[in-house]
Design a protein around this motif. Structure first.
Motif, PDB file in Angstrom:
ATOM      1  N   UNK A  74      63.044 -23.251-101.888  1.00  0.00           N
ATOM      2  CA  UNK A  74      64.006 -24.445-102.228  1.00  0.00           C
ATOM      3  C   UNK A  74      63.617 -24.859-103.869  1.00  0.00           C
ATOM      4  N   UNK A  75      64.814 -25.162-104.600  1.00  0.00           N
ATOM      5  CA  UNK A  75      64.455 -25.555-105.693  1.00  0.00           C
ATOM      6  C   UNK A  75      64.451 -26.933-105.920  1.00  0.00           C
ATOM      7  N   UNK A  76      63.380 -27.642-105.549  1.00  0.00           N
ATOM      8  CA  UNK A  76      63.286 -29.300-105.291  1.00  0.00           C
ATOM      9  C   UNK A  76      63.787 -30.027-106.497  1.00  0.00           C
ATOM     10  N   UNK A  89      65.553 -28.840-109.117  1.00  0.00           N
ATOM     11  CA  UNK A  89      66.990 -28.249-109.803  1.00  0.00           C
ATOM     12  C   UNK A  89      66.778 -27.663-110.992  1.00  0.00           C
ATOM     13  N   UNK A 106      61.187 -26.023 -98.536  1.00  0.00           N
ATOM     14  CA  UNK A 106      61.390 -25.023 -97.171  1.00  0.00           C
ATOM     15  C   UNK A 106      62.377 -25.852 -96.427  1.00  0.00           C
ATOM     16  N   UNK A 122      75.072 -31.330 -91.618  1.00  0.00           N
ATOM     17  CA  UNK A 122      74.614 -30.703 -92.878  1.00  0.00           C
ATOM     18  C   UNK A 122      73.512 -31.564 -93.353  1.00  0.00           C
ATOM     19  N   UNK A 123      73.537 -32.964 -93.177  1.00  0.00           N
ATOM     20  CA  UNK A 123      72.499 -33.778 -93.652  1.00  0.00           C
ATOM     21  C   UNK A 123      71.187 -33.697 -93.055  1.00  0.00           C
ATOM     22  N   UNK A 148      69.947 -30.459 -92.575  1.00  0.00           N
ATOM     23  CA  UNK A 148      69.158 -29.445 -93.436  1.00  0.00           C
ATOM     24  C   UNK A 148      70.273 -28.307 -93.793  1.00  0.00           C
ATOM     25  N   UNK A 149      70.457 -28.009 -95.341  1.00  0.00           N
ATOM     26  CA  UNK A 149      71.338 -27.203 -95.780  1.00  0.00           C
ATOM     27  C   UNK A 149      70.494 -25.712 -95.404  1.00  0.00           C
ATOM     28  N   UNK A 157      77.544 -18.209 -99.188  1.00  0.00           N
ATOM     29  CA  UNK A 157      76.399 -19.012 -99.654  1.00  0.00           C
ATOM     30  C   UNK A 157      75.471 -18.213-101.010  1.00  0.00           C
ATOM     31  N   UNK A 210      80.719 -28.082 -95.648  1.00  0.00           N
ATOM     32  CA  UNK A 210      79.487 -27.678 -95.605  1.00  0.00           C
ATOM     33  C   UNK A 210      79.323 -26.861 -97.045  1.00  0.00           C
ATOM     34  N   UNK A 242      74.582 -35.745 -98.840  1.00  0.00           N
ATOM     35  CA  UNK A 242      73.417 -35.549 -99.171  1.00  0.00           C
ATOM     36  C   UNK A 242      72.606 -34.205 -98.602  1.00  0.00           C
ATOM     37  N   UNK A 243      72.069 -33.527 -99.199  1.00  0.00           N
ATOM     38  CA  UNK A 243      71.393 -32.296 -98.604  1.00  0.00           C
ATOM     39  C   UNK A 243      70.082 -32.466 -99.016  1.00  0.00           C
ATOM     40  N   UNK A 244      69.309 -32.598 -97.758  1.00  0.00           N
ATOM     41  CA  UNK A 244      67.908 -32.899 -97.819  1.00  0.00           C
ATOM     42  C   UNK A 244      67.112 -31.730 -98.313  1.00  0.00           C
ATOM     43  N   UNK A 245      66.200 -31.824 -99.103  1.00  0.00           N
ATOM     44  CA  UNK A 245      65.322 -31.056 -99.795  1.00  0.00           C
ATOM     45  C   UNK A 245      66.283 -30.080-100.602  1.00  0.00           C
ATOM     46  N   UNK A 246      67.237 -30.332-101.143  1.00  0.00           N
ATOM     47  CA  UNK A 246      67.902 -29.602-102.124  1.00  0.00           C
ATOM     48  C   UNK A 246      68.557 -30.748-103.140  1.00  0.00           C
ATOM     49  N   UNK A 247      68.370 -30.154-104.402  1.00  0.00           N
ATOM     50  CA  UNK A 247      69.000 -31.181-105.374  1.00  0.00           C
ATOM     51  C   UNK A 247      70.345 -31.232-105.254  1.00  0.00           C
TER      52      UNK A 247
END
Lengths: 633, 611
Positions: free
Chosen positions: A179-181, A183, A257, A270-271, A273-274, B278, B357, B534-539
């Motif tokens: 994961x690119x925290x 960005x 992760x 979706x909120x 976890x993507x 994706x 999504x 909001x997509x957690x742990x993801x910008x």
């Protein structure tokens, strides 16, 4: 026990003892000299005062399989993101049937990589069952009639890294999905590090005239200045690490992760976890395994911390306070009563009320054993929610451990109290002192000021066994209460020799009937065959939720045999009054409740002597068979 | 040099030979439906014929192991396909709804043939990418085309439809061997529920119970026997899971929705599609073809439209308008907001996932409906003055419409007349009914007109995507001077004195670089819904402006990667955004690169030389 068997155990024990402990143990000698009396556990000693990383765990599993080949199988349910085997132990007495044929309990741990006590608790139960088999009747009976699926480390990569490498108490928690925290198009490129090499990732601080942190009452602690206080002389620089990617920020893209405990389809959005539920190999392998082993009727899912038993009871409402079915008037409530009282306002929909009652009974024993607080739970994308709401098993999420350091009993354990506890009970071993360091970006700083990794969230080694023993007691209690079906009674009642009324004599010898009648060539005997099946344990063969989900076929009771034709059946009520007649061999039930008896009467025509077989089949209730031989003279 | 020439000749002749061989295979006609084998051959042929425009890949394998093909179409010479805004189109999600497959093939054919000839298509393939997957449920699609089987809506994972513990054990059969699986009826005054239409003995209608009429026929919806002897006929046919109920958005387990799969994306087909999307986040708009009905479904299926922000609803309206213009048909929302049974249409539907999504504008066109000439609904609207008939006679009138269609167009061909048959368990029955390609998929004669209109709708929808480009880069020299490394500082009291040494030194220039990006597409660069999610742990998804310093250039101020948020649709004012960096040039000449990166609006680059 034969001498050869003893020798086998002795040699196996010696082998293991030799590997795990440098000094050998003589089992016989130990049993003789053990005033507490060994129940088999000393034949496979495991040091329960420490944690084990993935490689060490793998070695332990393999040795268990070697030592107890009739009792345990090691299964790889898949590979983790980093390619580790996602191990699962299938435990039962294989000689009395495959695990799939028995009601099962599933236990797992470390779905969050930093919550490693769960691994120890799960492994402890595996070890306890295996070593006590044959030495203890309760365990032997459980192993003969139940199966245990034990997955000690769901998030194998992170749990391994947490134990094997320097870390904070919080990380690694997620799995290693890149994961690119921050960005910046790069993945996991700026982790935390143990830059001063003391084996811990702790905090960094720097002297600064503008700093809003000050030295606390206990000089080891750094405390935030109050809003009305002048600067305290220290700056807080976050967790230990450097700016690996040179972007001016420190530790802004740590590895991982996906929060695996938010990656299940139940109540997922979706909120949680993507990008989608079960996107990770660790979670998908767990769900796929359980869906291929639907005989799991109860789940214990270990987390830390907070001393909670969270009951995955599905959506519920809170009733107004004031009524309590758990407290009896005129009696002082015990501590357990007070804790259970918190559940009294929970109201689940009536179609699942029976599940809730069972949950309460099971939970009460858990509270008695562990002294944890019970609470309804199971939220967005959680495994526990999935376990009950999509899989229909009685599912408990246990938040293990909390530092027992609330000395002033205000409900909050402050850092100061923690430190007192570390001084008293760990004799200071759990604290990392501040030490000066030259940081490439920040210059002269100090590193330290934290509790060691294995102190705060993880249980310190010396308390681990206590914790695991208590969880084990409760897990065995849960397994004990899974359904156990017995065909409790059978009876043959002749009606007629086909074509005329029955004349003759019926005698019973054991489960065989001898019917003496006048012989008539080509004609048979028409009879009722009554059978009773009883669930001899508390939990039903199917939770109400499982029944709603239609995940499992109906439980069935089938009568069949050679030389006979089963014409149909009717259920009998408790006063043995026949209900509707159905032209089937197979009587089907949605479920059999705890301690419930079902009575079925078949109409059978036998063309001569025959052996009838009654088979009860239920995915979560197990299988039970009985034979009835009828000799027609 | 000589070696190069020889190589060139070899390659050229090989290419020539290759295309000569392929030319024939690449020809495709749209007066028939294509099998999986034909589709595969065609896609390989066009890839070989248009190597610079078309690239074929497999998204994954179906349950029975067939490749799920996706053809990428764009002019790759201009820009990488992933760096352009893209449209994803698929067909055949439901196994029996194969018209969408033909639309996909036609769109492929149209785009590739018109490139370089038609200005609109040329511009489209220069600036946009298409990902077209003609058959995403290939197992069932192919069975529908190549066998007699009719009910193949789902995928081919064996499924216990009747919950008897056995899977797929009682399918339909062609009992009378006439090459078609139709229906069965039996005269039965006791249990009969259907009657014969007073005007046309072929048509089964429900009796007019108000007038005391009674049913005279029992009707079975498909032809076949009771294979498993459970007393029911054809109750457990082949397959499967409905893959269009298997997506993560609003997914529900079996007790709320059967056939949605054991968990979201449990099916190889849906998982392959999601993984493909994706991996191609540049997909900005989605069309997933189904049949039938003759309208465009727009999200959402599982929740009220009020969940969609107004900005996004405006875009959906634009897509709807383009669709109406191209096809002449209407659009609908699957979620039922009013009426006696308001509520979700279904859970876990692809277009809901794509919008909620994945952040792409999405739609499902239900292809094919009764042509207007025969369509009672449209006929009535024209003659609204007509006296109101009672409900039952209107029902009788409507029941005739499809028969009038086949009688008028095909002289009755399309409906197999009822013929007597001796059934093994039912006794004397009659077998007859609709042929395959009449009602849910157009007869081949009507195929072309249906798919042509929808290809034009696809093209219009592809144009309704964002397109973010660098509009200009401005340089402004702030100050130039000698490098200060030979400057010495002395402090005297409160005053700092700088003095220069005598040695030669590099020239230092400080520039302001201002880059401006513009969205030239007619829709915003990120859906409003995605901006709000909001997509957690993801910008958070954002358009970016990036400066990459090259030779002799150092970035002095502002982050190298600047987050711009979303860019509005092309309009009078708000569609541009700019960023200014401060850079330093050491020496006489240097380079830097400006990159505009928008997930759904494409990527653009400019290399700037500083002097």
């Amino acid at each position: 026990m034969s001498i050869i068997n003893r020798l086998k155990i002795l040699s196996g024990g010696l082998l293991i003892a030799f590997i795990l402990f440098p000094f050998g143990l003589d089992l016989e000698a130990q049993q003789r000299s053990s005033p507490g009396r060994s129940h088999g556990e000393e034949s496979f000693p495991i040091n329960w005062k420490r944690y084990y990383n993935h490689d060490e765990l793998t070695e332990i599993y393999q040795k268990l399989v070697k030592e107890f080949p009739q009792l345990v199988k090691l299964v790889s349910t898949g590979k983790s993101r980093q390619g580790r085997d996602l191990w699962l132990l299938e435990i039962t007495n294989f000689r009395t049937g495959s695990p799939e044929s028995k009601p099962a309990l599933y236990i797992d741990g470390a779905i969050h990589g930093n919550e490693v006590q769960g691994t120890i608790c799960a492994l402890y139960t595996a070890w306890y069952l295996l070593t006590r088999y044959g030495n203890n009747d309760y365990v032997t009976d459980l192993m003969d009639t139940r199966a245990f699926y034990i997955k000690p480390a769901v998030n194998a990569d992170a749990a391994h890294a947490f134990i094997a490498e320097p870390n904070t108490m919080h990380h690694p928690r997620w799995n290693y999905r890149p994961v690119d925290n921050d960005g910046d198009g790069k993945f996991d490129e700026d982790p935390e590090e143990d830059i001063n090499g003391d084996g811990e990732i702790s905090l960094m601080r720097r002297r600064s005239p503008h700093g809003r942190w000050k030295v606390g009452e206990d000089p080891r602690l750094l405390v935030r200045c109050g809003p009305d206080e002048p600067p305290g002389g220290w700056e807080h620089l976050g967790y230990e690490g450097i700016d690996n990617d040179g972007d001016g920020l420190v530790n802004e893209d740590i590895p991982g992760g996906m929060d695996l405990a938010r990656n299940f389809p139940a109540r997922w959005s979706i909120s949680a976890g993507y990008p989608y539920p079960l996107s990770e190999p660790e979670t998908k392998s767990t769900a796929d395994y359980l869906l291929a082993h639907k005989n799991v009727g109860a789940i214990v899912h270990h987390h830390n911390i907070g001393r909670l038993i969270m009951i995955a009871c599905g959506p519920y409402e809170r009733r107004e306070e004031g009524r309590s079915p758990f407290m009896r008037a005129g009696k002082y409530p015990t501590e357990v009563d007070t804790k259970m009282e918190r559940l009294s306002t929970v109201q689940v929909p009536s179609e699942r009320r029976a599940d809730w009652i069972n949950y309460i009974v099971l939970t009460r024993r858990g509270v008695e054993i562990t002294d944890y607080n019970p609470t309804p739970g199971g939220g967005m994308g959680q495994f526990s929610a999935w376990g009950y709401e999509h899989f229909g098993a009685y599912t408990f999420l246990v938040e293990l451990w909390n530092i027992p350091a609330d000395f002033n009993e205000d409900g909050i354990v402050t850092d100061h109290e923690m430190l007192q506890w570390v001084d008293r009970e760990l004799h200071g071993e759990g604290w990392v002192d501040w030490k000066p360091f030259k940081h490439p970006t920040y210059g002269d700083i100090e590193i330290g000021g934290t509790f060691a990794k294995f102190v705060r969230r993880a249980t310190p080694g010396k308390y681990l066994e206590q914790l695991a023993m208590k969880m084990n007691d409760w897990s065995l209690y849960l397994a004990y209460n899974l359904p156990l079906i017995k065909i409790s009674k059978q009876e043959v009642k002749p009606i007629a020799l086909v074509g005329r009324a029955f004349k003759g004599e019926v005698t019973k010898e054991g489960s065989s009937y001898v019917i003496k009648a006048e012989k008539t060539a080509g004609k048979g005997l028409l009879a009722w065959v009554d059978v009773e099946v009883t669930n001899t344990r508390m939990l039903p063969t199917k939770s109400r939720m499982a029944n709603m989900l239609k995940l499992l076929p109906q439980d069935s009771l089938v009568l069949d045999g050679k030389n006979c034709e089963v014409l149909g059946y009717c259920e009998l009520d408790r006063d043995l009054r026949p209900q509707k007649f159905v032209k089937e061999k197979k009587a089907a039930f949605d479920w059999i409740d705890g301690y419930e008896t079902k009575r079925v009467r078949w109409l059978v025509r036998m063309d001569g002597s025959s052996t009838l077989e009654v088979v009860f089949k239920s995915i979560r209730g197990g299988t039970s068979k009985r034979q009835i031989s009828i000799a027609l003279d | 040099m000589k070696a190069y020439k020889i190589l060139f000749v070899c390659v050229a002749s090989l290419l020539w030979l290759g295309t000569a061989g392929m030319n024939q295979a690449q020809e495709i006609s749209f007066d028939k439906y294509h099998s999986y084998q034909e589709i595969t051959a065609y896609l390989k042929a066009v890839e070989a014929k248009y190597p610079h425009l078309a690239r074929l890949s497999s998204m994954g394998q179906s349950y029975l192991g067939k490749d799920i093909w996706v053809l990428e179409i764009t002019n790759r010479k201009i820009k990488e396909p992933e760096h352009k805004p893209a449209m994803y189109i698929d067909g055949g999600t439901h196994g029996n709804e194969v018209t969408g497959t033909e639309v996909c093939l036609h769109t492929i054919d149209y785009l590739l043939n018109k490139y370089g000839k038609d200005e609109r298509i040329t511009r489209l393939l220069d600036t946009r990418t298409f990902y077209i997957a003609p058959s995403v449920n290939p197992d069932s699609n192919d069975l529908f085309i190549t066998t007699l089987l009719t009910s193949l809506r789902n995928n081919q994972r064996p499924f216990d439809d009747d919950e008897d513990g056995m899977v797929d054990e009682d399918p339909a059969e062609d009992l009378n061997g006439d090459g078609v699986i139709t229906m069965m009826r039996k005269r039965d005054l006791e249990e009969g529920t259907m009657a014969v239409h007073p005007d046309d003995p072929r048509i089964m209608v429900r009796p007019n119970r108000e007038k005391g009429e009674k049913g005279v026929y029992r009707v079975w919806r498909s032809e076949g026997t009771d294979n498993d002897g459970d007393g029911e006929i054809n109750e457990d046919g082949k397959g499967g899971v409905n893959i269009n109920r298997n997506y993560p958005a609003y997914w529900e387990p079996a007790h709320k929705q059967r056939r949605g799969g054991i968990y979201p994306l449990s099916e190889p087909e849906s998982r392959a599609i999601v993984e493909f999307c994706l991996a191609h986040p540049n997909i900005a708009t989605v069309q997933s073809y189904h049949t039938s009905g003759g309208f465009l479904y727009q999200p959402l299926a599982a929740e009220k439209i009020s969940v969609i922000p107004q900005e996004d609803q405006d875009v959906f309206s634009k897509i709807a308008d383009a669709y109406k213009k191209a096809s002449g048909n209407e659009t609908r929302r699957p979620y039922i907001e009013r009426g006696p049974r308001p509520g979700p249409y279904g859970f876990g539907i692809f277009i809901d996932w794509a919008y909620m999504h994945f952040g792409a504008y999405s739609g499902t066109t239900e292809l094919w409906s009764l042509p207007d000439k025969y369509n009672p609904a449209k006929q009535k609207r024209e003659k609204e003055e007509q006296a109101v008939e009672d409900e039952y006679s209107r029902y009788l009138q409507d029941a005739k419409a499809w028969f009038q269609f086949i009688d008028g167009e095909f002289g009755g061909e399309g409906f197999v007349p009822w013929r007597p048959y001796q059934h093994p368990t039912l006794g004397e029955v009659e077998i007859g009914g609709w042929k395959k390609f009449v009602r849910s998929n157009p007869p081949p004669k009507f195929l072309k007109q249906v798919i042509e209109k929808n290809t034009m709708a696809d093209i219009a929808q592809a144009e309704l995507t964002p397109h973010v480009v660098i509009k200009d880069v401005k340089l402004h020299l702030v100050q130039g001077g000698e490098q200060a490394k030979h400057v010495s500082l002395k402090q005297t009291g409160e005053i700092l004195r700088a003095s220069q040494g005598s040695m030669l030194s590099d020239r230092i220039s400080i520039f302001e670089v201002t880059a401006t990006v513009r969205n030239e597409g007619p829709v915003q660069s990120i859906t409003k819904k995605m901006q709000d999610t909001s997509l957690p742990q993801r910008p958070q998804v954002s358009d970016l402006l990036i400066l990459e310093p090259g030779k002799n250039v150092t970035l002095l101020a502002e982050k190298a990667r600047v987050r711009l948020g979303a860019l509005e649709a092309r309009n009078e004012s708000g569609d541009t955004k700019s960023t200014t960096w401060l850079v330093q040039l050491q020496g006489q000449e240097g380079q830097l690169k400006i990159i505009s990166s928008s997930q759904k609006g494409g990527r653009d680059e400019r290399v700037i030389t500083l002097k």
